[in-house]
Design an enzyme around this catalytic site. Structure first.
Site, mmCIF file in Angstrom:
data_model
loop_
_atom_site.group_PDB
_atom_site.id
_atom_site.type_symbol
_atom_site.label_atom_id
_atom_site.label_comp_id
_atom_site.label_asym_id
_atom_site.label_seq_id
_atom_site.Cartn_x
_atom_site.Cartn_y
_atom_site.Cartn_z
ATOM 1 N N SER A 243 0.837 -1.199 0.000
ATOM 2 C CA SER A 243 0.000 0.000 0.000
ATOM 3 C C SER A 243 0.870 1.246 0.000
ATOM 4 O O SER A 243 1.985 1.245 0.541
ATOM 5 C CB SER A 243 -0.855 -0.038 1.266
ATOM 6 N N LYS B 289 1.899 -3.751 6.602
ATOM 7 C CA LYS B 289 2.352 -3.751 5.195
ATOM 8 C C LYS B 289 3.871 -3.509 5.135
ATOM 9 O O LYS B 289 4.588 -4.146 4.362
ATOM 10 C CB LYS B 289 1.608 -2.684 4.392
ATOM 11 N N TYR C 63 -2.286 -1.059 10.728
ATOM 12 C CA TYR C 63 -2.533 -1.639 9.403
ATOM 13 C C TYR C 63 -1.347 -1.337 8.480
ATOM 14 O O TYR C 63 -0.776 -2.226 7.841
ATOM 15 C CB TYR C 63 -3.846 -1.082 8.801
#
Ligand code: WQD
Length: 339
Positions: free
Chosen positions: A125, A154, A150
């Site tokens: 991302s 990644k 989150y």
């Protein structure tokens, strides 16, 4: 040969499966249905005429996941979409996010090594860039400084992949950094169906347009941007899907570990997106200016030259296409939900 797609019934997974089928690829989908519905298999069949092989398996369940590899010795590539993706929830339940996102990836990598599967595509991302010092963002820009668990998952997974590649140079790994996926399949039969109140802008806009919510809150109009509202790189989900097909073709040439931004290279503000949506669909989206959302940045968009040069891929859909397709999907979804 087959392609294993984890999170295959989710928003990006399902659109990617359709593009893979269009290319004549054999797809095996795995999903735990935590944020997707089994009926997606029927929708994919309606669009492509192909019924995919599906396993309801959680990638945290090593034994069940291994069964998939045992039963399908023809798996050549793995595309790993499965994971938890709600930024707000990740701040409240960090351990859940670290467990789900890291462990699922570790389990998959262990199985790939055990069964000699070499090609891996990972859904990363733009969030790994943290707060950008400048835009557009290049793949060579520093990563780190993520502002929520989150995003940190990644970032950590990108690090895990770099380390695994050092000891498994026979593997081919594509890290794809997605910018802001929006839109839906042009058939209107599949799209994004968030649980509860949407966090992301486009699903919120479509829910306001359909009358499910009375107005959109625009989070801040005092950013140093074109009109004071946040600027993002909105990429049509079908372009994102074809980006995965292009990355698979790249992996077939044994490139080792490669990293690509998948975006459009163009920034659009919140108010520009609202206006484009209203014009594309001839529908009103009432909005109110609200305070800035904590953790938001002013501007984030990609430079996508590397993907264009090396993957021969480029986003071709416009913001207007995405607005039209998201609206088509929202109307279909609302109608189906009432049945
Ligand atoms: C876009 C713009 C908001 C909602 C997040 C994650 C990222 C990735 C994609 C994926 C911002 C504004 C939004 C609303 C608004 N995650 N906005 N009112 O924050 O760029 O990225 O989603 O799985 O990792 O961080 O996307 O769609 O939430 O926001 O004004 O109700 O819309 O402030 O400027 P974001 P978004």
């Amino acid at each position: 040969m087959a392609i294993l797609v984890t999170g295959g019934l989710g928003y990006i997974g399902s659109h990617t499966i359709i593009e893979l089928i269009k290319k004549g690829e054999k797809v095996i989908a795995v999903d735990n249905l935590s944020n997707s519905k089994i009926t997606m298999i029927d929708q994919i069949e309606k669009i492509t005429g192909v019924r995919i092989t599906f396993y309801q398996v959680d990638c945290l369940d090593k034994e069940k996941l291994e069964e998939v590899f045992k039963e399908n010795k023809d798996i050549r590539d793995v595309i790993h979409f499965a994971g938890s993706k709600a930024v707000g929830e990740s701040c409240v339940k960090p351990l859940l996010y670290y467990e789900n996102n890291l462990m699922s990836t570790i389990n998959l990598l262990n199985l790939m090594i055990k069964y000699g599967v070499k090609n891996f595509i990972f859904s990363s991302s733009a969030t790994v860039y943290g707060t950008p010092k400048r835009v557009p963002l290049y793949e060579t820009d520093p990563i780190g400084g993520t502002t929520n668990p989150y995003g940190t998952t990644k970032l950590i997974i990108e690090g895990i992949l770099q380390d695994v590649y050092k000891v498994h140079p026979e593997m081919n790994i594509a890290i794809l950094r997605y910018f802001n996926p929006i839109g839906a399949h042009e058939s209107g039969l599949i799209g994004e169906a968030p649980n509860g109140i949407p966090n992301n802008l486009m699903p919120y806009i479509t829910q306001v347009a359909v009358g499910q919510r009375d107005h959109l809150n625009v989070f801040g109009d005092d950013y140093p941007t074109v009109d004071g509202t946040g600027v993002r790189d909105y990429i049509h989900v079908v372009d994102l899907a074809t980006g995965h097909v292009a990355a698979l073709e790249k992996l077939a040439t044994n490139p080792g570990l490669v990293i690509y931004n998948l975006g459009t290279g163009k920034g659009t503000s919140v108010l520009e997106l609202v206006k484009a949506f209203e014009e594309a669909n001839n529908v009103k989206v009432p909005y109110e200016i609200a305070p800035r959302r904590p953790g938001d940045i002013a501007e984030c968009y990609a430079n996508c030259d590397k993907a264009e040069k090396e993957l021969h891929w480029k986003a071709t859909h416009t913001i207007v296409d995405a607005c039209r397709d998201s609206w088509k999907w929202q109307q279909y979804f609302t109608k189906e939900s009432k049945k």
